[in-house]
Enzyme design. Sequence first.
Site, PDB file in Angstrom:
ATOM      1  N   ALA A  11      45.302  40.315  40.454  1.00 27.38           N
ATOM      2  CA  ALA A  11      46.723  40.557  40.703  1.00 27.38           C
ATOM      3  C   ALA A  11      47.542  39.288  41.013  1.00 27.38           C
ATOM      4  O   ALA A  11      48.550  39.027  40.341  1.00 27.38           O
ATOM      5  CB  ALA A  11      46.862  41.609  41.796  1.00 27.38           C
ATOM      6  N   ASP A  57      45.400  45.904  43.775  1.00 30.26           N
ATOM      7  CA  ASP A  57      46.345  45.662  42.670  1.00 30.26           C
ATOM      8  C   ASP A  57      47.711  46.259  42.942  1.00 30.26           C
ATOM      9  O   ASP A  57      48.722  45.778  42.416  1.00 30.26           O
ATOM     10  CB  ASP A  57      45.780  46.219  41.366  1.00 30.26           C
ATOM     11  CG  ASP A  57      44.645  45.324  40.893  1.00 30.26           C
ATOM     12  OD1 ASP A  57      43.513  45.524  41.361  1.00 30.26           O
ATOM     13  OD2 ASP A  57      44.917  44.386  40.111  1.00 30.26           O
ATOM     14  N   GLN A  92      33.352  42.012  36.176  1.00 30.64           N
ATOM     15  CA  GLN A  92      33.980  40.912  36.929  1.00 30.64           C
ATOM     16  C   GLN A  92      33.111  40.480  38.109  1.00 30.64           C
ATOM     17  O   GLN A  92      33.119  39.308  38.489  1.00 30.64           O
ATOM     18  CB  GLN A  92      35.359  41.344  37.466  1.00 30.64           C
ATOM     19  CG  GLN A  92      36.426  41.507  36.416  1.00 30.64           C
ATOM     20  CD  GLN A  92      36.521  42.947  35.944  1.00 30.64           C
ATOM     21  OE1 GLN A  92      35.532  43.680  35.928  1.00 30.64           O
ATOM     22  NE2 GLN A  92      37.704  43.373  35.545  1.00 30.64           N
ATOM     23  N   ASN A 115      42.858  49.695  43.209  1.00 32.71           N
ATOM     24  CA  ASN A 115      42.048  48.483  42.968  1.00 32.71           C
ATOM     25  C   ASN A 115      41.056  48.835  41.866  1.00 32.71           C
ATOM     26  O   ASN A 115      41.057  49.955  41.329  1.00 32.71           O
ATOM     27  CB  ASN A 115      41.341  48.053  44.264  1.00 32.71           C
ATOM     28  CG  ASN A 115      40.721  46.669  44.138  1.00 32.71           C
ATOM     29  OD1 ASN A 115      41.385  45.730  43.677  1.00 32.71           O
ATOM     30  ND2 ASN A 115      39.468  46.507  44.493  1.00 32.71           N
ATOM     31  N   LYS A 116      40.227  47.879  41.515  1.00 28.42           N
ATOM     32  CA  LYS A 116      39.286  48.055  40.406  1.00 28.42           C
ATOM     33  C   LYS A 116      38.529  49.375  40.496  1.00 28.42           C
ATOM     34  O   LYS A 116      38.126  49.786  41.587  1.00 28.42           O
ATOM     35  CB  LYS A 116      38.323  46.860  40.402  1.00 28.42           C
ATOM     36  CG  LYS A 116      37.310  46.827  39.307  1.00 28.42           C
ATOM     37  CD  LYS A 116      37.882  47.005  37.923  1.00 28.42           C
ATOM     38  CE  LYS A 116      38.986  46.044  37.568  1.00 28.42           C
ATOM     39  NZ  LYS A 116      39.805  46.517  36.408  1.00 28.42           N
ATOM     40  N   ARG A 129      50.067  44.471  31.192  1.00 34.27           N
ATOM     41  CA  ARG A 129      49.140  45.213  32.058  1.00 34.27           C
ATOM     42  C   ARG A 129      49.971  45.964  33.096  1.00 34.27           C
ATOM     43  O   ARG A 129      50.803  45.365  33.770  1.00 34.27           O
ATOM     44  CB  ARG A 129      48.141  44.269  32.749  1.00 34.27           C
ATOM     45  CG  ARG A 129      47.149  43.646  31.767  1.00 34.27           C
ATOM     46  CD  ARG A 129      45.919  43.108  32.458  1.00 34.27           C
ATOM     47  NE  ARG A 129      45.038  44.165  32.912  1.00 34.27           N
ATOM     48  CZ  ARG A 129      44.043  43.958  33.788  1.00 34.27           C
ATOM     49  NH1 ARG A 129      43.836  42.773  34.298  1.00 34.27           N
ATOM     50  NH2 ARG A 129      43.262  44.962  34.160  1.00 34.27           N
TER      51      ARG A 129
END
Length: 350
Positions: A49, A239, A198, A249-250, A91
């Site tokens: 982010a 994020d 990631q 978030n992820k 995004r």
Amino acid sequence: MPAIKSIDWKKGRLIIIDQRQLPQRLKYLYLSDVKEVIRAIKRMSIRGAPALAGAAAFGLFLGIKDFPNNKNYSCFKKKLNYIAHLIGSARPTAVNLFWALERMLERAEENKEKPISQIKIFLLKEARQILEEDRLTCRKMAKFGCHLVKDKDRILTICNAGILATVDYGTALGVIYEAVKEGKEIKVFSLETRPLLQGARLTTWELKMNNIDVTLICDNMAAELMRRRMIDKIFVGADRIALNGDTANKIGTYNLAVLADFHKIPFYVVAPLSSFDPNIDDGSSIPIEERTPYEVTSLFFKRSIAPRGIKVLNPAFDVTPHNLITAFVTEKGIIKAPFKEKIKDLLFKR
Ligand code: MRU
């Protein structure tokens, strides 16, 4: 710490680490037009982010730098809005990207009486400022977050919320860097973070490079480690955070929060104020990016791991309800539940 610069600006070009190449190669991309920046964001050569905020700001500058200086402000503004819209479409979930674009647009608007050539200079200055502020913000969060970490803590994290996801130092990983700097002995468990890995590719790479004790685990091993009492704390990034504290978030972060609640493990979100969305009351209105099925079935495999044409769902983020979060670590300090009024105070009484 070895100086890894995830994002930098030199001689009219945006320089980023191509994160798609890690951990095999540390390769830099030199971006000199906005199309290249948008492509890099979409392909996730740059991601995370706060790093996206920097990329968006410089992307916007690159998109207008050649606009004719003899045209009027209203034409310039149309072009700015158009480029901002293109970048914003790259995004959808990380609000930092939109925060940076808005900041740039506001800077232009404040200076609308000035010549276009001058406004461009202000915009470049603003983009540089966004990078510089993120650097300081991460250090401040790390200092606050460090108070939550004890010597010998075993910390679990997901995705990459480190140097690579920010301008420098990181959010969740920044806390770990700071704790180690203070002499605490820390063990980190990094979830691999399917499907784009990631955690496996980026978090282990940067922690190893900085001599932090890190162990890689598959996403589905988290519960077992918690049951075995091998995890003391969980630190993650964010994020987009709604006013009530619900946090995108992820994908997989929500799983961790539920497991942490069950096993009575503190769950901390480390995020700058630019990750809080002042326009969203709760997590139900956070836009969740849906990515291509290819990432799930094929990307990191020699052969497809699923039958051709199989139906795939690939949401890139999930939303952790605020009641599963122990505290937020921001550059203004630590926020404990109840969150809503405290978040509003931080965002609106600045
Ligand atoms: O899809 P990504 O890799 O951009 O997702 C990044 C994350 O979810 C990070 O945890 C988040 O941006 C926090 S980064 C400091």
